[in-house]
Write an enzyme that holds these catalytic residues in place. Structure first.
Site, PDB file in Angstrom:
ATOM      1  N   HIS A  42       0.820  -1.228   0.000  1.00 52.20           N
ATOM      2  CA  HIS A  42       0.000   0.000   0.000  1.00 52.20           C
ATOM      3  C   HIS A  42       0.839   1.258   0.000  1.00 52.20           C
ATOM      4  CE1 HIS A  42       0.160  -0.033   4.579  1.00 52.20           C
ATOM      5  NE2 HIS A  42       0.288   1.244   4.328  1.00 52.20           N
ATOM      6  N   ASP A  91      -0.565  -7.691   1.511  1.00 50.42           N
ATOM      7  CA  ASP A  91       0.041  -6.351   1.529  1.00 50.42           C
ATOM      8  C   ASP A  91       1.562  -6.467   1.646  1.00 50.42           C
ATOM      9  OD1 ASP A  91      -0.333  -3.361   3.641  1.00 50.42           O
ATOM     10  OD2 ASP A  91       0.264  -3.636   1.537  1.00 50.42           O
ATOM     11  N   GLY A 182       2.994   5.967   8.882  1.00 51.99           N
ATOM     12  CA  GLY A 182       4.405   6.284   8.654  1.00 51.99           C
ATOM     13  C   GLY A 182       5.300   5.127   9.033  1.00 51.99           C
TER      14      GLY A 182
END
Lengths: 242, 378
Positions: A42, A91, A182
């Site tokens: 992602h 992912d 982050g």
């Protein structure tokens, strides 16, 4: 990382920062060999072009790279073909650096899990990253100790999503130690019994709203599930180039 | 511009926004699955929650929060109200957003805000009701019409009318107040495909897609009909036997070059190469250290820790097949091992096979912290 602390210089030599153009640090990543790193799919949404990215290793302070850091451009980004944005499944991405890094005390690859090797529920592992701390974004690499949570217990936290075998859960009740925006793509590593080696079992992927009081652990891409695929991509992009 | 980039005047590259022309609003079709059953199908951004695009809305935490809240049944038109915030109606004539009415906002907030408090969440602050017009005023605003569905397409509607998240349908837990979410859970009732010999349901698109989903991988069986002189790729294409493991990709997914090299037999070190759809052992005559390094690296096993030439086992059933080091092996830089070996004859002068033991390179160490960071003497 919520509820963590500043890490010591060189404490996590496989941690890298995935940076794009003027945005600077976008995601975390993990060095698995001299020319290959892992991160999550992602992070590349809408930005799959390898030329947009660089990888910085040997960092502690994002603002002052210092003498131990090494920067590499990205030669190839390989997103898992089954990555599903809606449910954040599969992912994971493999990142080929444009040249090998020099292995130093501050730049080292982490070990990948053996086939079928999983961390046991309730064991303690570490997450690291430069992501949101709940009140601010840090400059210095943060570390936090989290507990592995069983799949069934993890599913009970998440109404909205299905916890698939490609996922791994870790953390505590919300508001203590957790990964956050982050930190995506960064490592969840566990120490081996020998007290020397560390092994990568997870990549920070998603979770509940990490700066609210909503219950819920962090959810990590289960690296063990992808190890054969990772090896295969490295082989294909090393030996079967067109 | 406050609103999205200006539409290109003459269809060219999107014109830089003209500061005088701040009216860059435009309508776009709703693509957010959560709100695909609204009485309108055009929206415009930014929306009332500060999201700049439907993509941002789709990954926002409000798009997780509201569907979960709808399950509590706190307000019949909560999902409708949430969608007027997430994907506000766009009037195709004026190109302007049409807001929800203040009464709709107030009803949703009064009835559902307390439920959020239970889990320590606040009502989304961007949705202050004062910003929306009164329904009796002259400004147009949205109220739920008759027939508005209180569930979204991401929900399953219980027989009782309640909404539960789609992921709860046939998950083995009774979520609807009338348990209807666990009725008719056969695969076909849900337009899914039942794996033979098991109760697992998979989407039809997963059949023969190269990824095994059913137990025993039955969804990837019998997916291709190849001729006798062909083999099936992982994605079920057919490729001629002679092209398998020649070091070049012929399957579009490169699977004709997967698993060509292995270290087999009890000691786990005798080199075996699968070439042109048959298994070979490697004659030791011209073997060299570079090829040992290539073997371990290609297998992702690190570096050679020991290499030996093992006598062929006499009396092994059937004739052994031998591969030999290609005379130009060193010119094939970057190629895989199987591309540097060739079939020459069924004989091997030394009658010795190559055996390689690999050792993983050091990993997972933290030298900067010293050997035993936890055990420094005091």
């Amino acid at each position: 990382i919520l509820g963590g602390r500043v890490s010591r210089r060189g404490a996590w030599p496989w941690q890298c920062s995935l940076q794009s153009g003027q945005s600077g640090h976008v995601c975390g990543c993990v060095l698995i060999s001299r020319q290959w790193a892992l991160t999550v799919a992602h992070c590349f949404e809408g930005r799959e072009n390898a030329e947009l990215w660089k990888v910085v290793l040997g960092l502690t302070n994002l603002d002052h790279p210092g003498p131990h850091s090494q920067t590499r451009s990205v030669r190839a980004i390989i997103v898992h073909p089954r990555y599903n944005r809606a449910v954040v499944d599969y992912d994971i991405s493999v990142v080929q650096l444009d040249s090998e890094v020099e292995e130093t005390a501050h730049v080292r690859p982490v070990c990948l899990p053996q086939p079928g090797q999983l961390p046991s529920p309730d064991s303690y592992c570490y997450i690291t990253g430069w992501g949101h701390m709940g009140n601010r974004m840090p400059f210095k690499l943060q570390e936090g100790e989290v507990r592995i949570i069983s799949m069934s217990q993890c599913q009970s936290y998440f109404d909205m999503k299905t916890i698939t075998p490609r996922m791994l859960c870790a953390g505590y009740e919300a508001g203590t130690v957790d990964s956050c925006m982050g930190d995506s793509g960064g490592p969840l590593v566990c120490e081996e019994e020998d007290g020397l080696h560390w092994r990568l079992f997870g990549l920070t992927s998603w979770g509940s709203v990490c700066f609210s009081k909503v219950l819920g652990p962090g959810v990590y891409s289960n690296v063990t599930h992808f190890t054969p695929w990772i090896q295969q991509q490295i082989y294909i992009h090393t030996y079967l180039t067109d | 511009c406050m609103s999205p980039p200006c539409q290109p005047a003459c269809g060219g590259a999107s014109a830089a926004c003209d500061p005088r022309n701040t009216n860059c609003s435009r309508c776009e079709p709703i693509t957010l699955e959560l709100c695909m059953n609204l009485p309108y199908n055009l929206t415009s951004f930014p929306n009332y929650l500060g999201h700049l695009s439907q993509r941002e809305s789709s990954v926002s935490w409000e798009s997780s929060l509201f569907p979960a809240l709808v399950q509590t049944g706190c307000y019949q038109y909560l999902m409708f109200y949430a969608c007027t915030l997430l994907v506000p109606k766009c009037d195709p004539v004026s190109l302007q957003k049409v807001p929800p009415c203040r009464s709709l906002c107030r009803s949703a907030k009064e009835k559902c805000e307390s439920v959020l408090g239970i889990v320590g969440l606040q009502w989304p602050e961007d949705s202050d009701c004062g910003q929306f017009p009164e329904d009796r005023g002259n400004a147009t605003c949205l109220l739920p019409e008759d027939g508005v569905d209180e569930c979204s397409p991401s929900h399953f509607k219980c027989r009782s009318g309640r909404c539960v998240l789609g992921s709860k349908r046939c998950d083995g837990h009774l979520d609807c107040d009338d348990h209807s979410d666990e009725d008719n859970c056969g695969c076909s009732e849900r337009a899914l495909w039942e794996c033979p010999g098991s109760k697992v349901c998979i989407k039809p698109t997963m059949i023969c897609d190269g990824f095994p989903d059913c137990p025993l991988q039955v969804d990837e069986a019998n997916c291709s009909v190849c001729r006798d002189n062909e083999l099936a790729c992982n994605n079920h294409q057919c490729v001629h036997r002679t092209l398998w493991c020649d070091g070049k990709k012929h399957c579009s997914d490169s699977s004709d070059e997967w698993d060509c090299v292995s270290l087999s037999d009890q000691s786990g070190s005798v080199l075996t190469v699968f070439k042109t759809a048959a298994e070979y052992q490697v004659c030791a005559d011209e073997w060299n250290p570079d090829l040992s390094r290539l073997t371990c690296n290609q297998l992702g096993l690190g570096v050679p820790s020991s290499v030996s030439m093992v006598p062929d086992q006499p009396g092994v059933p059937g004739r052994r097949r031998w591969l030999h080091v290609h005379p130009e092996w060193s010119l094939r830089n970057g190629s895989a091992l199987q591309a540097r070996l060739e079939k020459r004859s069924h004989a091997c002068h030394s009658r010795r096979r190559v055996s390689v033991l690999c050792a993983r390179e050091e990993c997972g160490l933290r030298p900067a912290l010293g050997l035993h960071p936890h055990r420094t003497k005091r």
